[in-house]
Design a protein around this motif. Structure first.
Motif, mmCIF file in Angstrom:
data_model
loop_
_atom_site.group_PDB
_atom_site.id
_atom_site.type_symbol
_atom_site.label_atom_id
_atom_site.label_comp_id
_atom_site.label_asym_id
_atom_site.label_seq_id
_atom_site.Cartn_x
_atom_site.Cartn_y
_atom_site.Cartn_z
ATOM 1 N N ASP A 30 0.828 -1.208 0.000
ATOM 2 C CA ASP A 30 0.000 0.000 0.000
ATOM 3 C C ASP A 30 0.862 1.258 0.000
ATOM 4 N N ASN A 31 2.141 1.088 -0.408
ATOM 5 C CA ASN A 31 3.074 2.208 -0.509
ATOM 6 C C ASN A 31 3.274 2.897 0.837
ATOM 7 N N LYS A 32 3.419 2.066 1.890
ATOM 8 C CA LYS A 32 3.620 2.593 3.234
ATOM 9 C C LYS A 32 4.995 2.184 3.765
ATOM 10 N N LEU A 33 5.608 3.094 4.497
ATOM 11 C CA LEU A 33 6.869 2.817 5.171
ATOM 12 C C LEU A 33 6.673 2.430 6.630
ATOM 13 N N ALA A 50 5.372 8.898 14.505
ATOM 14 C CA ALA A 50 6.204 8.017 13.692
ATOM 15 C C ALA A 50 7.633 8.519 13.763
ATOM 16 N N THR A 51 8.588 7.596 13.871
ATOM 17 C CA THR A 51 10.004 7.957 13.934
ATOM 18 C C THR A 51 10.790 7.053 12.990
ATOM 19 N N ARG A 52 11.783 7.660 12.355
ATOM 20 C CA ARG A 52 12.579 6.949 11.353
ATOM 21 C C ARG A 52 13.431 5.861 12.011
ATOM 22 N N ARG A 53 13.479 4.700 11.358
ATOM 23 C CA ARG A 53 14.296 3.572 11.788
ATOM 24 C C ARG A 53 15.577 3.516 10.951
ATOM 25 N N PRO A 54 16.603 2.833 11.450
ATOM 26 C CA PRO A 54 17.836 2.703 10.669
ATOM 27 C C PRO A 54 17.645 1.971 9.339
ATOM 28 N N ASP A 55 16.622 1.096 9.252
ATOM 29 C CA ASP A 55 16.406 0.325 8.023
ATOM 30 C C ASP A 55 15.588 1.080 6.974
ATOM 31 N N GLY A 56 15.238 2.354 7.246
ATOM 32 C CA GLY A 56 14.483 3.147 6.291
ATOM 33 C C GLY A 56 12.991 3.127 6.505
ATOM 34 N N LYS A 57 12.491 2.166 7.265
ATOM 35 C CA LYS A 57 11.088 2.181 7.640
ATOM 36 C C LYS A 57 10.891 3.132 8.825
ATOM 37 N N TRP A 58 9.630 3.281 9.228
ATOM 38 C CA TRP A 58 9.295 4.191 10.316
ATOM 39 C C TRP A 58 8.473 3.455 11.366
ATOM 40 N N ASP A 59 8.930 3.457 12.620
ATOM 41 C CA ASP A 59 8.072 3.000 13.709
ATOM 42 C C ASP A 59 6.876 3.934 13.784
ATOM 43 N N ALA A 60 5.673 3.376 13.875
ATOM 44 C CA ALA A 60 4.465 4.202 13.746
ATOM 45 C C ALA A 60 3.360 3.685 14.650
ATOM 46 N N GLY A 61 2.507 4.621 15.069
ATOM 47 C CA GLY A 61 1.419 4.313 15.981
ATOM 48 C C GLY A 61 0.122 3.996 15.271
ATOM 49 N N LEU A 62 -0.548 2.955 15.733
ATOM 50 C CA LEU A 62 -1.877 2.565 15.244
ATOM 51 C C LEU A 62 -2.658 1.987 16.406
ATOM 52 N N VAL A 184 3.126 6.416 6.920
ATOM 53 C CA VAL A 184 4.199 7.196 6.301
ATOM 54 C C VAL A 184 4.290 6.800 4.830
ATOM 55 N N CYS A 185 4.221 7.775 3.946
ATOM 56 C CA CYS A 185 4.206 7.520 2.505
ATOM 57 C C CYS A 185 5.578 7.067 2.013
ATOM 58 N N ALA A 186 5.558 6.126 1.068
ATOM 59 C CA ALA A 186 6.801 5.599 0.495
ATOM 60 C C ALA A 186 7.211 6.306 -0.786
ATOM 61 N N GLY A 187 6.348 7.177 -1.335
ATOM 62 C CA GLY A 187 6.772 7.999 -2.453
ATOM 63 C C GLY A 187 6.089 7.748 -3.774
#
Length: 212
Positions: A30-33, A50-62, A184-187
């Motif tokens: 779904d084009n989500k990070l 949401a906070t950036r992770r070292p692997d490029g994804k983002w820890d995010a709240g749901l 978080v959008c992946a672009g």
């Protein structure tokens, strides 16, 4: 019906949703990070982070009512009201929406700061949506939302103004769980976060569901 207490484990489950493949934590299709986390600092105060992770994804709240002890379901003819503060960071993708058994999705709202004056309002069950533009919609703004989940027409109100009657509705037997989250959008459809940005947030100060 429901006065949201995001700190309540009886009302809400954190960091897991069957709207994501396998229940999460990621949904790249779904084009989500996003990488969903249970950490209460990401959702339980009503500030969804949401906070950036070292692997490029983002820890995010749901948070979702699906799987919780109370297992609250929105039903046809219920009314939802919410007050939200929109995010400012490019790539933020906040939403309040419904979900059950692979569908039953009504998007109370979605927002992308790269379209600063636009809210996305959608009945994905019956293929109706509105891109609602207004000068009061802008990054960082507080917005009051009201949605009437009518069997024959879903009706959206924004800041006290009736802005969209979809004339399709949800049907008499409709029901669904609630989801509140920050993706978080992946672009692909909207820009990904700027490289120098490491965190983002939006706030849900009030959310309730009731029957008129």
């Amino acid at each position: 019906m429901l006065d949201a207490d995001f700190s309540s484990a009886e009302q809400w489950i954190a960091g897991h949703s069957w709207a994501y493949p396998g229940g999460g934590p990621t949904n790249p299709g779904d084009n989500k990070l996003d990488h969903l986390v249970e950490d209460p600092a990401y959702s339980r105060t009503g500030v969804f982070r949401a906070t950036r992770r070292p692997d490029g994804k983002w820890d995010a709240g749901l948070l979702t009512t699906e799987g919780s002890t109370e297992a609250f379901l929105v039903r046809a003819d219920d009314v939802l009201e919410a007050r939200v503060r929109l995010p400012v960071e490019t790539g933020a993708w906040p939403a309040i929406w419904t979900w059950l058994d692979g569908g039953q999705e009504i998007d109370v709202f979605e927002y992308h700061p790269d379209n600063p004056d636009l809210l996305e309002l959608s009945n994905r069950i019956r293929g109706r949506h509105l891109y609602y533009r207004n000068a009061a919609i802008r990054p960082g703004a507080w917005v009051d939302l009201r949605v009437e989940f009518g069997a024959r027409s879903v009706v959206w109100w924004v800041n006290g103004a009736r802005v969209f009657d979809d004339r399709r509705g949800v049907g008499r037997s409709w029901r669904a769980h609630l989801i509140v989250n920050l993706s978080v959008c992946a672009g692909r459809y909207h820009p990904a976060p700027d490289p120098g940005v490491s965190e983002m947030s939006y706030e849900v100060a009030q959310l309730r569901v009731y029957r008129d």
